[in-house]
Design an enzyme around this catalytic site. Structure first.
Site, short mmCIF file in Angstrom:
data_model
loop_
_atom_site.label_atom_id
_atom_site.label_comp_id
_atom_site.label_asym_id
_atom_site.label_seq_id
_atom_site.Cartn_x
_atom_site.Cartn_y
_atom_site.Cartn_z
N ILE A 1 0.94 -1.07 0.00
CA ILE A 1 -0.11 0.01 -0.02
C ILE A 1 0.87 1.12 0.11
O ILE A 1 2.05 1.12 0.43
CB ILE A 1 -0.89 0.07 1.21
N SER A 2 0.46 2.33 -0.55
CA SER A 2 1.05 3.66 -0.66
C SER A 2 2.61 3.58 -1.29
O SER A 2 2.15 3.13 -2.29
CB SER A 2 1.46 4.02 1.01
N ASN A 3 3.47 3.94 -0.76
CA ASN A 3 4.77 3.66 -1.45
C ASN A 3 5.10 2.22 -1.95
O ASN A 3 5.51 1.69 -2.91
CB ASN A 3 5.94 4.24 -0.63
N GLY B 1 -2.52 -1.34 -3.08
CA GLY B 1 -3.51 -0.49 -2.34
C GLY B 1 -2.78 1.20 -2.47
O GLY B 1 -1.97 1.29 -2.10
N HIS C 1 -6.17 8.15 2.98
CA HIS C 1 -4.83 7.45 3.00
C HIS C 1 -4.48 6.43 4.05
O HIS C 1 -3.68 5.48 4.05
CB HIS C 1 -3.78 8.36 2.69
#
Length: 620
Positions: free
Chosen positions: A284-286, A309, A557
């Site tokens: 997820i994210s980075n 994600g 987020h």
């Protein structure tokens, strides 16, 4: 060639780095396919380790998933204590790092549903194997770690490879991959993707060893910067001089390679290879951006599926994260005065009190018009909307204003993209332990001992702050932020250097035969959907790639911030969708007649009351 230490030992010794600068070839054997795994040519790749492999056992009062803490221990507000605060044992550091990373990612608050109807915090006994790996051309290594549950099914081997979110350390994806994979008997391979919490004290000449303890340069350190005349604290994401984000895909691939090598050593009679072992990448994210970059690595048959994600990913023709971040850091504090219905955090009042100062500063710099704060806020708001921000992203982005996250990201990423070493930041920033007046001071033993476990990989936090040499009243951070913004919009060698680093991040297409599921919240205020996953998915689908896309309404987020009552009333968590996508992908790989999920815009119903599965409307 140096051979890999046996993983049958509970503690494999680690020799100095100079003894391990050799390439460890993977003996990748073609073998029988696991059910649902397509036969493909095995990858003729090599894995370069720059440390020995450390093995440890986690059973009884310890385990792989929660370090023995269980759900109640993970929910505890206080971190697991060190018996000697200045000298924690490797077991204590690991337990605290797992606690910290769970709490930084997942919504564990009672009533949020975690461990009740989604996710798991069940004890999973097993072993861990960890080492330092080096991608070709890099100056600094990344950590790789394999969690091997005792219930691992060697007859139908499964590996989930996960990249840490944000800049987190090696356990930074444990709540993303571990709860889904480990209880099923799948091994999990992690990478910190060249970032992480291996901080280095430039004044004391101390860093972090493979086991997470503080050590001198005579040991094999996970990060050892070029010191020069710099003082304070260095950390890998900012000061590796590698621009690690450009190698995210290769970091993920090396973690998968390390998994096979560790499995072959743990089960020497089996002969694991990419041809007979299922590999699914998730993040997820980075970490989501990292697994999408890994999906590009074509023609090597090493990866079966990807679930990403809220990915930080950038394609040609869209705005880069550094552009968004520096724009938001400057304009958003003022613009939010013109946005109604902002979610509240403990720092909201302080941030809003400083907003008129920012409006006046930008007007004095001719960025905003003259007049009162209301007029200036409206102009800043309209400027952000005109540059592509949605109202939903601006509302959720208020959290990053409250916690000064835009500045923290911009400071670190400018250093990383420009490949600057410690003490070389073009805008004069540094990092150090700080006094109450934000002046730098020498770090204490107890602070240093907790960095690896408590840090998020980007200061401020865990006793490390940002030293801003341009810090001045009345708008204390303005001058530094203007310098950071000019590295994107301005001219000169430093701006060219940073923009060149950003240009190296452009994502390509996933492999043609690779199933990919992307999940993103429509209200994401940190990695806005319009600038990241939407254009990436559009590019991939236009090229005929097998990409499915879930856009989740009322999801922002940070699942962990759903602990704040106002956020819980407005937003739903994203992790349940990640786990559901993994379920669907695994079912398809087991039986291709089981369809992958269709793309969907998912309506949700957040509420302050205990969350139910029906409120999420997860596609089935």
């Amino acid at each position: 060639m140096t051979t890999m230490p046996s993983l049958s030992n509970a503690e494999a010794g680690v020799a100095p780095r100079s003894r391990f600068l050799s390439i460890l070839a993977l003996g990748l054997l073609l073998g029988a396919c696991a059910t649902g795994h397509q036969e493909r040519e095995s990858m003729p790749a090599t894995l370069q380790l720059v440390s020995g492999v450390r093995a440890s056992e986690h059973r009884g009062s310890d385990d792989l998933l929660t370090a023995g803490l269980g759900r109640d221990g993970l929910r505890a507000m206080a971190a697991p204590a060190f018996a000697d605060p200045a000298h924690p044992t490797p077991v204590e550091s690991r337990r605290r790092a797992i606690w910290s990373n769970w709490r930084g990612i997942a919504d564990l608050v009672p009533g949020g549903g975690y461990g009740d109807w989604y996710g798991s915090t069940a004890a999973v006994p097993g072993r861990e194997f960890t080492a330092l790996a080096l991608v070709p051309g890099a100056k600094q290594p990344h950590r790789v770690l394999l969690q091997l549950p005792d219930a691992f099914n060697a007859e139908r081997p499964c590996v989930v490879v996960a990249a840490s979110s944000g800049s987190r350390g090696i356990y930074g994806a444990i709540s993303v991959a571990g709860p889904w994979a480990l209880p099923k008997g799948c091994a999990v391979a992690y990478t910190d993707k060249g970032a992480g919490t291996d901080y280095f004290d430039l004044d004391a000449n101390l860093g972090v060893a493979l086991d997470g303890t503080v050590a001198g340069t005579e040991a094999t350190l996970a990060f050892q910067p070029v010191r020069g005349d710099a003082h304070g604290i260095a950390f890998k994401h900012a000061h590796s001089q590698d621009n690690p984000e450009a190698d995210w895909g290769r970091h993920v691939q090396q973690a998968a390679q390390f998994a096979l090598q560790a499995l072959n050593d743990a089960y020497p009679q089996r002969g694991f290879s990419f041809a007979n072992t299922r590999v699914i990448a998730v993040g997820i994210s980075n970490g989501g951006g990292a697994v999408l970059r890994a999906a590009e690595l074509d023609g090597e048959g090493w990866l079966d599926a990807v679930v990403a994600g809220e990915p930080n990913v950038n394609v040609d023709g869209t705005r880069a994260l550094y552009d968004l971040t520096t724009e938001a850091a400057l304009l958003m504090p003022c613009a939010l005065l013109d946005v109604e219905g902002l979610p509240a955090s403990p720092l909201s009042a302080q941030a809003r009190a400083m907003a008129p100062v920012r409006c006046a500063s930008l007007a004095a710099a001719s960025v905003l018009p003259a007049g009162d704060a209301k007029t200036q806020a409206r102009a800043a708001h309209e400027a952000l909307l005109a540059s592509g921000w949605s109202e939903a992203a601006l509302r959720a982005g208020a959290l990053s204003v409250d916690f000064d996250l835009w500045r923290a990201i911009a400071v670190t990423y400018a250093s990383a993209y420009g490949r600057y070493g410690a003490g070389e930041h073009p805008c004069g920033y540094g990092f150090a332990a700080q006094n109450p007046d934000f002046s730098a001071r020498t770090a204490k033993d107890g602070e240093r001992a907790a960095w690896w476990a408590d840090g998020s990989g980007i200061p401020p936090g865990a006793g490390v702050g940002i030293v801003d040499t341009k810090f001045t009243a009345p708008d204390f951070t303005l001058a530094g932020l203007q310098c950071l913004r000019a590295l994107w919009t301005g001219t000169g060698a430093d701006a060219d250097r940073v923009r060149a680093g950003v240009a190296a991040l452009r994502a390509g297409l996933p492999r043609a035969d690779l199933p990919v599921v992307v999940i993103h919240g429509n209200d994401d205020g940190l990695v806005p959907i319009a600038f990241t996953s939407q254009p990436w998915v559009a590019q991939a689908q236009a090229a005929g790639r097998d990409v499915r896309y879930w856009q989740v309404r009322n999801a922002q987020h940070f699942d962990a911030f759903l602990a704040l009552p106002d956020f819980r009333a407005r937003y739903v968590p994203l992790l349940p969708y990640v786990y559901a996508a993994l379920d669907r992908v695994a079912a398809h790989l087991d039986d291709p007649s089981q369809p992958l999920p269709a793309s969907a815009v998912i309506d949700t119903a957040p509420a302050a009351a205990p969350l139910t599965a029906a409120q999420l409307a997860i596609p089935r």
